[in-house]
Motif scaffolding. Structure first.
Motif, PDB file in Angstrom:
ATOM      1  N   HIS A  57       3.427  11.738  -9.593  1.00 19.77           N
ATOM      2  CA  HIS A  57       3.465  11.530  -8.147  1.00 19.77           C
ATOM      3  C   HIS A  57       2.488  12.448  -7.419  1.00 19.77           C
ATOM      4  CE1 HIS A  57       5.143  10.464  -4.237  1.00 19.77           C
ATOM      5  NE2 HIS A  57       5.192  11.746  -3.960  1.00 19.77           N
ATOM      6  N   PHE A 245       4.278   7.049   0.824  1.00 20.17           N
ATOM      7  CA  PHE A 245       5.032   5.805   0.836  1.00 20.17           C
ATOM      8  C   PHE A 245       4.223   4.736   0.100  1.00 20.17           C
ATOM      9  CE2 PHE A 245       6.004   8.149   4.793  1.00 20.17           C
ATOM     10  CZ  PHE A 245       7.336   8.455   4.532  1.00 20.17           C
ATOM     11  N   ASN A 246       4.635   3.477   0.219  1.00 27.15           N
ATOM     12  CA  ASN A 246       3.952   2.416  -0.523  1.00 27.15           C
ATOM     13  C   ASN A 246       2.502   2.232  -0.082  1.00 27.15           C
ATOM     14  OD1 ASN A 246       6.130   1.777  -2.154  1.00 27.15           O
ATOM     15  ND2 ASN A 246       6.969   0.283  -0.701  1.00 27.15           N
ATOM     16  N   HIS A 247       2.270   2.155   1.233  1.00 25.10           N
ATOM     17  CA  HIS A 247       0.923   1.901   1.722  1.00 25.10           C
ATOM     18  C   HIS A 247       0.511   2.914   2.792  1.00 25.10           C
ATOM     19  CE1 HIS A 247       0.962  -1.864  -0.470  1.00 25.10           C
ATOM     20  NE2 HIS A 247       2.096  -2.198   0.116  1.00 25.10           N
ATOM     21  N   LYS A 282      -5.851  -3.059  -0.065  1.00 28.29           N
ATOM     22  CA  LYS A 282      -5.707  -1.714  -0.613  1.00 28.29           C
ATOM     23  C   LYS A 282      -6.999  -0.908  -0.500  1.00 28.29           C
ATOM     24  CE  LYS A 282      -2.213  -3.069  -4.037  1.00 28.29           C
ATOM     25  NZ  LYS A 282      -1.874  -3.088  -5.484  1.00 28.29           N
TER      26      LYS A 282
END
Length: 318
Positions: A57, A245-247, A282
């Motif tokens: 992470h 977070f995700n994006h 992305k």
């Protein structure tokens, strides 16, 4: 106001041409990977590429934010184009464009990496500083050259560079040691640099990463550095929190820095917050980075700053 009007019109145009932009990005990303592979194959024998370890992470956060630590150590293939605007209550506001590119040559026996760092065009003489700098940087000058990576062992790594910085040739050696514990990751980095103007410099960074929970971690950074053309020793401390977070992601940091030759224990206090979000697939991001600065050069007068950044990121495999 004109700048933000142009940005709004530019964004509207992008979304109106979604299919064209997606195709354009895919073609550019494929060409980045293809050209890197062609150059790699031309310079190397037909050896297989080592598998990259799975990023944890913390590494994913460094990769997402493209912070100083990531830029100094990465072997990824990418081209990053930044369009930004700096606003400052005590210094001049300015628009800038910046390009970074890394093209690794994995198939060579010894890992090589072609790089362009901070190729900048702006309306001031001062290149923009990264919103994710752990310690305030004094300068960021365009660099073009070749890196050579060598992993000494599982925990020891090294990187050597030869290139051009500004109008001078330079060479550098970077050594790193990392150790992972259950709740703490330690990463120590030492860098030596010498250029054709007979200037020698060295600096040390100690990163202490404390895992909090699934989406965030704390990083404490200790810095020191010296240069043959400057008096005293620079030193600094930053305490930062990364939330991914995700994006999107949030970066918070409190930075203290000074020099032993200057009267006063701390010469700069900076409180920085940064929010980065993917707004187009992305590969297209925006970043907002407000900061509050107290610097000795301004007699510790309150300095308010804001950076707005748009980034296009072309990477092999994206």
């Amino acid at each position: 106001m004109y700048f933000f009007f142009v940005l709004i019109m530019f964004s509207s145009s992008l979304f109106a041409q979604q299919n064209y932009i997606d195709t354009f990005h895919q073609n550019i990303s494929q060409k980045v990977g293809k050209y890197a592979d062609d150059l790699d194959n031309f310079l190397s024998s037909s050896e297989t590429q080592d598998e990259k370890p799975t990023q944890n992470h913390i590494k994913k956060s460094d990769t997402f934010f493209k912070n100083d630590k990531y830029m100094k150590e990465t072997r990824d293939t990418f081209i990053a184009l930044d369009l930004g605007y700096n606003m400052d209550s005590l210094e001049s506001n300015h628009l800038f464009i910046s390009l970074d590119a890394h093209i690794p040559l994995y198939k060579l026996n010894k890992k090589y990496n072609l790089f362009i760092n901070n190729l900048t065009r702006n309306d001031t003489n001062s290149p923009p500083k990264s919103p994710y700098s752990d310690i305030t940087q004094k300068e960021q000058t365009t660099e073009i050259g070749l890196n050579y990576f060598r992993d000494i062992s599982k925990n020891f790594r090294s990187k050597y560079a030869l290139g051009i910085r500004g109008l001078s040739l330079f060479t550098s050696a970077q050594y790193g040691f990392c150790k992972n514990f259950q709740l703490l990751d330690i990463d120590a980095v030492e860098i030596f640099q010498y250029n054709s103007r007979n200037i020698f410099s060295e600096n040390s960074n100690l990163y202490l990463d404390t895992k909090v929970h699934g989406v965030s971690f704390f990083r404490t950074t200790l810095y020191r550095g010296t240069s043959s053309n400057a008096s005293g020793m620079d030193y600094g401390l930053s305490v930062s929190k990364y939330i991914l977070f995700n994006h999107s992601g949030i970066y918070l940091s409190q930075i203290f820095s000074s020099n032993t030759s200057i009267h006063g224990f701390i010469t700069n206090y900076t409180t920085l917050a940064s929010y980065k979000k993917s707004i187009w697939r992305k590969w297209f991001f925006y970043t907002l980075s407000p900061s509050l600065i107290f610097d000795k050069s301004h007699h510790y007068k309150t300095e308010y700053a804001m950076k707005f950044l748009l980034q296009s990121y072309f990477r092999s495999g994206s």
